[in-house]
Design a protein around this motif. Sequence first.
Motif, short mmCIF file in Angstrom:
data_model
loop_
_atom_site.label_atom_id
_atom_site.label_comp_id
_atom_site.label_asym_id
_atom_site.label_seq_id
_atom_site.Cartn_x
_atom_site.Cartn_y
_atom_site.Cartn_z
N LYS A 15 2.56 -7.34 -17.93
CA LYS A 15 3.03 -8.15 -16.80
C LYS A 15 4.18 -7.44 -16.09
CE LYS A 15 1.67 -12.75 -18.32
NZ LYS A 15 2.14 -14.09 -18.71
N GLY A 16 5.08 -6.85 -16.87
CA GLY A 16 6.20 -6.12 -16.29
C GLY A 16 5.74 -4.91 -15.49
N GLU A 17 4.75 -4.21 -16.01
CA GLU A 17 4.22 -3.06 -15.30
C GLU A 17 3.58 -3.47 -13.99
OE1 GLU A 17 1.60 -1.34 -18.21
OE2 GLU A 17 3.20 -0.12 -19.08
N LYS A 18 2.84 -4.58 -14.00
CA LYS A 18 2.21 -5.06 -12.76
C LYS A 18 3.26 -5.44 -11.73
CE LYS A 18 -2.35 -6.54 -14.03
NZ LYS A 18 -3.38 -7.55 -13.80
N ARG A 19 4.32 -6.12 -12.17
CA ARG A 19 5.40 -6.49 -11.24
C ARG A 19 6.07 -5.24 -10.68
NH1 ARG A 19 8.01 -10.95 -15.11
NH2 ARG A 19 6.49 -12.59 -14.76
N GLY A 20 6.29 -4.26 -11.53
CA GLY A 20 6.90 -3.01 -11.07
C GLY A 20 6.04 -2.27 -10.06
N GLU A 21 4.74 -2.24 -10.33
CA GLU A 21 3.81 -1.59 -9.39
C GLU A 21 3.85 -2.30 -8.04
OE1 GLU A 21 -0.24 -1.07 -10.65
OE2 GLU A 21 0.39 -0.20 -12.55
N LYS A 22 3.80 -3.61 -8.07
CA LYS A 22 3.81 -4.40 -6.84
C LYS A 22 5.09 -4.14 -6.05
CE LYS A 22 2.16 -8.08 -4.53
NZ LYS A 22 0.97 -7.99 -3.74
N LYS A 23 6.22 -4.14 -6.75
CA LYS A 23 7.50 -3.91 -6.10
C LYS A 23 7.54 -2.52 -5.48
CE LYS A 23 12.44 -4.21 -7.04
NZ LYS A 23 13.48 -4.45 -8.04
N GLY A 24 7.05 -1.52 -6.21
CA GLY A 24 7.01 -0.15 -5.70
C GLY A 24 6.11 0.00 -4.49
N GLU A 25 4.96 -0.66 -4.53
CA GLU A 25 4.04 -0.61 -3.39
C GLU A 25 4.67 -1.25 -2.16
OE1 GLU A 25 0.34 -2.38 -4.52
OE2 GLU A 25 -0.15 -0.77 -5.90
N ASN A 26 5.33 -2.36 -2.35
CA ASN A 26 6.00 -3.03 -1.23
C ASN A 26 7.11 -2.17 -0.65
OD1 ASN A 26 4.36 -5.30 -1.36
ND2 ASN A 26 5.76 -6.41 -2.69
N ARG A 27 7.87 -1.51 -1.53
CA ARG A 27 8.97 -0.65 -1.10
C ARG A 27 8.42 0.52 -0.27
NH1 ARG A 27 12.76 2.81 -5.18
NH2 ARG A 27 14.54 3.11 -3.81
N LEU A 28 7.37 1.15 -0.76
CA LEU A 28 6.76 2.27 -0.04
C LEU A 28 6.17 1.80 1.28
CD1 LEU A 28 5.95 5.22 0.16
CD2 LEU A 28 3.92 4.67 -1.19
N GLY A 29 5.51 0.65 1.27
CA GLY A 29 4.94 0.11 2.50
C GLY A 29 6.00 -0.17 3.54
N THR A 30 7.13 -0.71 3.11
CA THR A 30 8.24 -0.97 4.03
C THR A 30 8.77 0.32 4.61
OG1 THR A 30 8.86 -2.99 2.83
CG2 THR A 30 10.55 -1.99 4.21
N LEU A 31 8.94 1.33 3.75
CA LEU A 31 9.42 2.62 4.23
C LEU A 31 8.46 3.21 5.25
CD1 LEU A 31 11.38 5.02 4.16
CD2 LEU A 31 10.05 5.91 2.22
N MET A 32 7.17 3.22 4.95
CA MET A 32 6.18 3.78 5.86
C MET A 32 6.18 3.02 7.19
SD MET A 32 4.78 6.44 4.72
CE MET A 32 5.76 7.13 3.42
N ASN A 33 6.30 1.71 7.14
CA ASN A 33 6.33 0.89 8.35
C ASN A 33 7.52 1.29 9.23
OD1 ASN A 33 5.62 -1.10 10.17
ND2 ASN A 33 6.58 -2.74 9.01
N ILE A 34 8.68 1.45 8.62
CA ILE A 34 9.88 1.85 9.36
C ILE A 34 9.69 3.23 10.00
CG2 ILE A 34 12.30 2.57 9.10
CD1 ILE A 34 12.51 0.36 6.90
#
Length: 63
Positions: A15-34
Amino acid sequence: MLSMISYAEENGIKKGEKRGEKKGENRLGTLMNILLKNKRYSDAKKASEDEEYREELYKEYKL
């Protein structure tokens, strides 16, 4: 009893790994959007390939 504890630990880790992956994907997506909004296409390409550069950009944009 030990196997229940092992199962619970393993389940918690997954569960922790899944949350970490999701958080990382969101962070990268935000960076790419900017970067794309600011037409920093070469930075987006470099960030997608270079982890150190990506970390610099995360700091730059406080992500």
